[in-house]
Design a protein around this motif. Structure first.
Motif, PDB file in Angstrom:
ATOM      1  N   GLU A 147      62.316  16.162 -31.217  1.00  0.00           N
ATOM      2  CA  GLU A 147      61.358  16.983 -31.953  1.00  0.00           C
ATOM      3  C   GLU A 147      61.517  16.784 -33.461  1.00  0.00           C
ATOM      4  O   GLU A 147      62.627  16.799 -33.994  1.00  0.00           O
ATOM      5  N   ASN A 148      60.397  16.576 -34.141  1.00  0.00           N
ATOM      6  CA  ASN A 148      60.343  16.449 -35.612  1.00  0.00           C
ATOM      7  C   ASN A 148      61.094  15.232 -36.149  1.00  0.00           C
ATOM      8  O   ASN A 148      61.353  15.151 -37.359  1.00  0.00           O
ATOM      9  N   TYR A 149      61.445  14.299 -35.283  1.00  0.00           N
ATOM     10  CA  TYR A 149      62.164  13.118 -35.754  1.00  0.00           C
ATOM     11  C   TYR A 149      61.232  12.265 -36.618  1.00  0.00           C
ATOM     12  O   TYR A 149      60.111  11.937 -36.218  1.00  0.00           O
ATOM     13  N   VAL A 150      61.703  11.920 -37.809  1.00  0.00           N
ATOM     14  CA  VAL A 150      60.928  11.087 -38.720  1.00  0.00           C
ATOM     15  C   VAL A 150      61.328   9.631 -38.513  1.00  0.00           C
ATOM     16  O   VAL A 150      62.524   9.312 -38.479  1.00  0.00           O
ATOM     17  N   TYR A 151      60.335   8.768 -38.369  1.00  0.00           N
ATOM     18  CA  TYR A 151      60.614   7.359 -38.049  1.00  0.00           C
ATOM     19  C   TYR A 151      61.604   6.734 -39.022  1.00  0.00           C
ATOM     20  O   TYR A 151      61.496   6.897 -40.241  1.00  0.00           O
ATOM     21  N   LYS A 152      62.550   6.032 -38.432  1.00  0.00           N
ATOM     22  CA  LYS A 152      63.531   5.266 -39.190  1.00  0.00           C
ATOM     23  C   LYS A 152      63.718   3.936 -38.485  1.00  0.00           C
ATOM     24  O   LYS A 152      63.820   3.891 -37.258  1.00  0.00           O
ATOM     25  N   THR A 153      63.726   2.858 -39.232  1.00  0.00           N
ATOM     26  CA  THR A 153      63.911   1.538 -38.639  1.00  0.00           C
ATOM     27  C   THR A 153      65.201   1.501 -37.826  1.00  0.00           C
ATOM     28  O   THR A 153      66.268   1.860 -38.334  1.00  0.00           O
ATOM     29  N   PRO A 154      65.128   1.096 -36.550  1.00  0.00           N
ATOM     30  CA  PRO A 154      66.335   1.078 -35.706  1.00  0.00           C
ATOM     31  C   PRO A 154      67.248  -0.100 -36.025  1.00  0.00           C
ATOM     32  O   PRO A 154      67.289  -1.105 -35.310  1.00  0.00           O
ATOM     33  N   LYS A 155      68.030   0.043 -37.091  1.00  0.00           N
ATOM     34  CA  LYS A 155      68.910  -1.052 -37.530  1.00  0.00           C
ATOM     35  C   LYS A 155      70.212  -1.085 -36.746  1.00  0.00           C
ATOM     36  O   LYS A 155      70.826  -2.136 -36.596  1.00  0.00           O
ATOM     37  N   GLN A 156      70.658   0.067 -36.253  1.00  0.00           N
ATOM     38  CA  GLN A 156      71.908   0.160 -35.509  1.00  0.00           C
ATOM     39  C   GLN A 156      71.611   0.708 -34.118  1.00  0.00           C
ATOM     40  O   GLN A 156      71.123   1.828 -33.978  1.00  0.00           O
ATOM     41  N   ILE A 157      71.929  -0.076 -33.088  1.00  0.00           N
ATOM     42  CA  ILE A 157      71.629   0.285 -31.704  1.00  0.00           C
ATOM     43  C   ILE A 157      72.921   0.392 -30.914  1.00  0.00           C
ATOM     44  O   ILE A 157      73.728  -0.543 -30.908  1.00  0.00           O
ATOM     45  N   LEU A 158      73.130   1.539 -30.251  1.00  0.00           N
ATOM     46  CA  LEU A 158      74.319   1.733 -29.425  1.00  0.00           C
ATOM     47  C   LEU A 158      73.944   1.618 -27.952  1.00  0.00           C
ATOM     48  O   LEU A 158      73.007   2.260 -27.484  1.00  0.00           O
ATOM     49  N   SER A 184      68.387  -5.993 -36.189  1.00  0.00           N
ATOM     50  CA  SER A 184      69.295  -4.894 -35.880  1.00  0.00           C
ATOM     51  C   SER A 184      70.620  -5.398 -35.323  1.00  0.00           C
ATOM     52  O   SER A 184      70.718  -6.526 -34.830  1.00  0.00           O
ATOM     53  N   GLU A 185      71.616  -4.546 -35.389  1.00  0.00           N
ATOM     54  CA  GLU A 185      72.902  -4.812 -34.759  1.00  0.00           C
ATOM     55  C   GLU A 185      72.961  -4.049 -33.437  1.00  0.00           C
ATOM     56  O   GLU A 185      72.613  -2.866 -33.383  1.00  0.00           O
ATOM     57  N   ILE A 186      73.379  -4.728 -32.383  1.00  0.00           N
ATOM     58  CA  ILE A 186      73.545  -4.099 -31.082  1.00  0.00           C
ATOM     59  C   ILE A 186      75.038  -3.902 -30.825  1.00  0.00           C
ATOM     60  O   ILE A 186      75.806  -4.870 -30.850  1.00  0.00           O
ATOM     61  N   HIS A 187      75.422  -2.662 -30.584  1.00  0.00           N
ATOM     62  CA  HIS A 187      76.826  -2.327 -30.368  1.00  0.00           C
ATOM     63  C   HIS A 187      77.017  -1.968 -28.900  1.00  0.00           C
ATOM     64  O   HIS A 187      76.580  -0.904 -28.445  1.00  0.00           O
ATOM     65  N   MET A 188      77.673  -2.851 -28.144  1.00  0.00           N
ATOM     66  CA  MET A 188      77.988  -2.570 -26.753  1.00  0.00           C
ATOM     67  C   MET A 188      79.281  -1.746 -26.711  1.00  0.00           C
ATOM     68  O   MET A 188      80.291  -2.149 -27.288  1.00  0.00           O
TER      69      MET A 188
END
Length: 284
Positions: A147-158, A184-188
């Motif tokens: 809710e109410n999340y403002v778009y931000k580029t997904p640069k860091q992905i967990l 983006s960086e993908i963090h496994m």
């Protein structure tokens, strides 16, 4: 061509999810399918209605559904007049999950995007009933927007994983494509006191690396502990923009969704949450 399903109940949360979706896929040629399933509205208080009254209520619900879908379509086109994007509206008399799966199969949908809560907006719950049902039963990945999340580029992905289940190539491609679009960086994240030793784990880890070979791919291991606490801790200190988890039989995510214990367990990410469905899809 990216195909995105956007279930809506005409709430502010649903429209915010729509705004996030058009921003996320702004660089891709995409088709957006706005879906409203209105059967629940018709069925409410049906016992007190005569047959004629019920049919009138059904007709009015259909008319209102189409009218509001057209209003949303006009609003999003004005807000984001992207020539790469096409929009389609679908008003359906039926249950949301059923109608969503029909559209997913017919149009070969890549991902569904929706708000974590809908029109009722029950503040005590992180995820509304419809969102839980969609996460559990639809046949494509589901991206949930808080809710109410403002778009931000997904640069860091967990991406937490135990490397024990085989992954669907198509599902991983969605994540890889998003990562490449934004570099983006993908963090496994592997949560276990034991190192990766089994051949199954090693094969699945190699498969993941192959799918993400052009991306910045990082491997992290956390010792055995409460999975929720470990995940939330990494979301915070790694400044994660998108959480990705796989729903499959006998996984952590499957167990908490089936038991409807997301809020009890405390998995309440304040960022977009992408649920991959690790099941074979039957495309019509």
């Amino acid at each position: 061509m990216r195909k995105i399903l956007l279930p809506t109940d005409f709430s502010a949360n649903a429209f915010n999810a729509l705004k996030y979706a058009v921003s996320l896929f702004k660089y891709e040629k995409s088709e957006f399918y706005l879906l409203h399933a209105y059967a629940d509205e018709v069925y409410s208080n049906e016992a007190a209605l005569t047959e004629d009254q019920f049919q009138e209520k059904k007709a009015n619900a259909k008319k209102n559904s189409k009218s509001q879908l057209k209003e949303i379509l006009a609003a999003i086109k004005e807000l984001s007049p992207n020539p790469k994007h096409q929009f389609f509206i679908k008003s359906s008399y039926g249950l949301l999950v059923d109608k969503a799966n029909d559209l997913i199969n017919i149009e070969n949908i890549d991902v569904a995007v929706m708000g974590t809560r809908g029109k009722t907006n029950e503040k005590s719950l992180t995820y509304g009933t419809n969102t839980i049902q969609v996460m559990k039963y639809v046949q494509c990945p589901v991206l949930c927007i808080p809710e109410n999340y403002v778009y931000k580029t997904p640069k860091q992905i967990l991406f937490p994983t135990n490397f024990l289940i085989p992954y669907q190539r198509r599902e991983l491609k969605l994540v890889a494509d998003m990562a490449r679009s934004y570099r983006s960086e993908i963090h496994m994240l592997y949560i276990s006191k034991f190192p990766i030793n089994s051949y199954r784990q090693k094969d699945n880890q190699s498969f993941l690396k192959e799918q993400f070979k052009d991306d910045v791919f990082n491997f992290h291991r956390a010792g055995e502990g409460d999975k929720t606490e470990v995940i939330l801790k990494h979301l915070d200190f790694m400044n994660i923009d998108l959480l990705v988890m796989v729903r499959s039989r006998h996984t952590y995510l499957e167990n908490i969704i089936q038991a409807s214990t997301i809020d009890k367990i405390g998995l309440q990410p304040q960022i977009p949450f992408l649920v991959l469905q690790n099941y074979h899809r039957e495309i019509m």
